[in-house]
Scaffold this active site. Structure first.
Site, PDB file in Angstrom:
ATOM      1  N   CYS A   1       1.303  -0.817  -0.030  1.00 14.97           N
ATOM      2  CA  CYS A   1       0.283   0.363  -0.223  1.00 14.97           C
ATOM      3  C   CYS A   1       0.783   1.090  -0.626  1.00 14.97           C
ATOM      4  O   CYS A   1       0.944   2.176  -0.682  1.00 14.97           O
ATOM      5  CB  CYS A   1      -0.708  -0.060   1.052  1.00 14.97           C
ATOM      6  SG  CYS A   1      -0.109   0.204   2.958  1.00 14.97           S
TER       7      CYS A   1
ATOM      8  N   HIS B   1      -2.490   1.631   7.040  1.00 14.55           N
ATOM      9  CA  HIS B   1      -2.156   1.530   5.817  1.00 14.55           C
ATOM     10  C   HIS B   1      -2.621   2.933   4.789  1.00 14.55           C
ATOM     11  O   HIS B   1      -2.867   3.961   5.523  1.00 14.55           O
ATOM     12  CB  HIS B   1      -3.927   0.762   5.771  1.00 14.55           C
ATOM     13  CG  HIS B   1      -4.037   0.594   4.345  1.00 14.55           C
ATOM     14  ND1 HIS B   1      -3.582  -0.642   3.650  1.00 14.55           N
ATOM     15  CD2 HIS B   1      -4.903   0.778   3.542  1.00 14.55           C
ATOM     16  CE1 HIS B   1      -3.827  -0.390   2.015  1.00 14.55           C
ATOM     17  NE2 HIS B   1      -5.103   1.141   2.264  1.00 14.55           N
TER      18      HIS B   1
ATOM     19  N   ASP C   1      -8.125   2.948  -4.273  1.00 13.89           N
ATOM     20  CA  ASP C   1      -6.878   2.122  -2.651  1.00 13.89           C
ATOM     21  C   ASP C   1      -6.345   1.233  -4.496  1.00 13.89           C
ATOM     22  O   ASP C   1      -6.604  -0.404  -4.376  1.00 13.89           O
ATOM     23  CB  ASP C   1      -7.334   1.372  -1.769  1.00 13.89           C
ATOM     24  CG  ASP C   1      -6.885   0.935  -0.632  1.00 13.89           C
ATOM     25  OD1 ASP C   1      -5.601   1.044  -1.294  1.00 13.89           O
ATOM     26  OD2 ASP C   1      -7.027   1.031   0.305  1.00 13.89           O
TER      27      ASP C   1
END
Length: 271
Positions: free
Chosen positions: A67, A105, A119
């Site tokens: 991420c 995250h 995302d």
């Protein structure tokens, strides 16, 4: 860093406009071309959180990322095109872990006609932008469910309503210091899941492939294959290269770690 080189990396050839269709096209192209993976972390190689490092990893060396790499690069891409994009601090498993999870995250919010969660770094599970409203959306072969978690937080469930895998976020600018701290913990802490389990995920056609250690799982719309156990170094090298588009130079060194982890997770296994 050149935007045109990134677009080549993800095989994106459509016109670039600041609209939802372009945003969704970029998201889908990215998650189909760039695998989610933690090979550098698992192998104990140095991992730096910066835009330049993410570009080098994903565009220049044509590897994947997690991420912090994926969404940092994607934030730059969207900004270069002209989108209004904001970095968000997410908390994976905050529902179970509490606020200690916050910042583990990195995800994004894009403002168009309304605000959208974007995302590309959560395992490639999200294939299009998700409006900030309570709803379940289809991302074949997966479902994603967004709900109001209270106190200003949204909760994204991977797998649909009440799925155990989720992360929380607020629609406000990220705390970059907290993100950096959590990045370093996940890279360096021996108890981090990224240090304990080698992972890769990618979309191919209508299928979604997940590698966890020696276990390969494949989901199709409406069906799921029986898990496949990767039995040898050569087989693992082939799977990483042919399915995920990845090269792992230290696979011989990592193989005993992979087999030990499998015995730990599945003590009745013959491996």
């Amino acid at each position: 860093m050149k935007l045109v080189e990134y677009l080549k990396r993800i095989n994106y050839v459509a016109p670039l406009r600041v609209d939802l269709a372009t945003l969704n096209g970029l998201i889908e192209a990215h998650v189909r071309a760039v695998p989610f993976e933690n090979l550098d972390i698992y192998a104990g190689r140095p991992v730096e959180w910066s835009l330049e490092a993410a570009y080098d990893e994903i565009v220049t060396r044509k590897q994947g990322g997690w991420c912090f790499e994926m969404n940092t690069l994607f934030e730059w891409v969207l900004s270069e095109i002209g989108f209004e994009v904001m970095r968000l601090s997410g908390g994976v498993r905050r529902e179970k872990m509490g606020d200690v999870a916050l910042g583990n995250h990195l995800c994004l919010m894009v403002s168009l006609d309304r605000d959208y969660l974007v995302d590309v770094g959560f395992g490639g599970s999200q294939i299009s932008a998700i409006a900030l409203e309570e709803a379940e959306t289809l991302h074949r072969p997966l479902r994603m469910a967004l709900l109001d978690a209270g106190d200003g937080y949204w909760r994204m469930h991977e797998g649909g309503w009440r799925s155990a895998m989720s992360y929380d976020f607020r629609a406000e600018p990220a705390d970059n210091a907290l993100l950096q701290q959590q990045h370093d913990v996940q890279v360096e802490d021996p108890n981090s899941i990224f240090r304990k389990t080698m992972t890769a995920k990618i979309r191919r056609g209508r299928s979604y492939h997940t590698l966890r250690g020696q276990m390969l799982e494949t989901n199709h719309p409406g069906s799921k294959e029986a898990p496949r156990i990767i039995e040898s170094v050569d087989e693992m090298r082939t799977v990483l290269r042919d399915l995920f588009g990845l090269e792992e130079p230290d696979l011989e060194r990592l193989w005993p770690m992979l087999t030990a982890r499998r015995r730990q997770m599945f003590p009745r296994s013959d491996a």
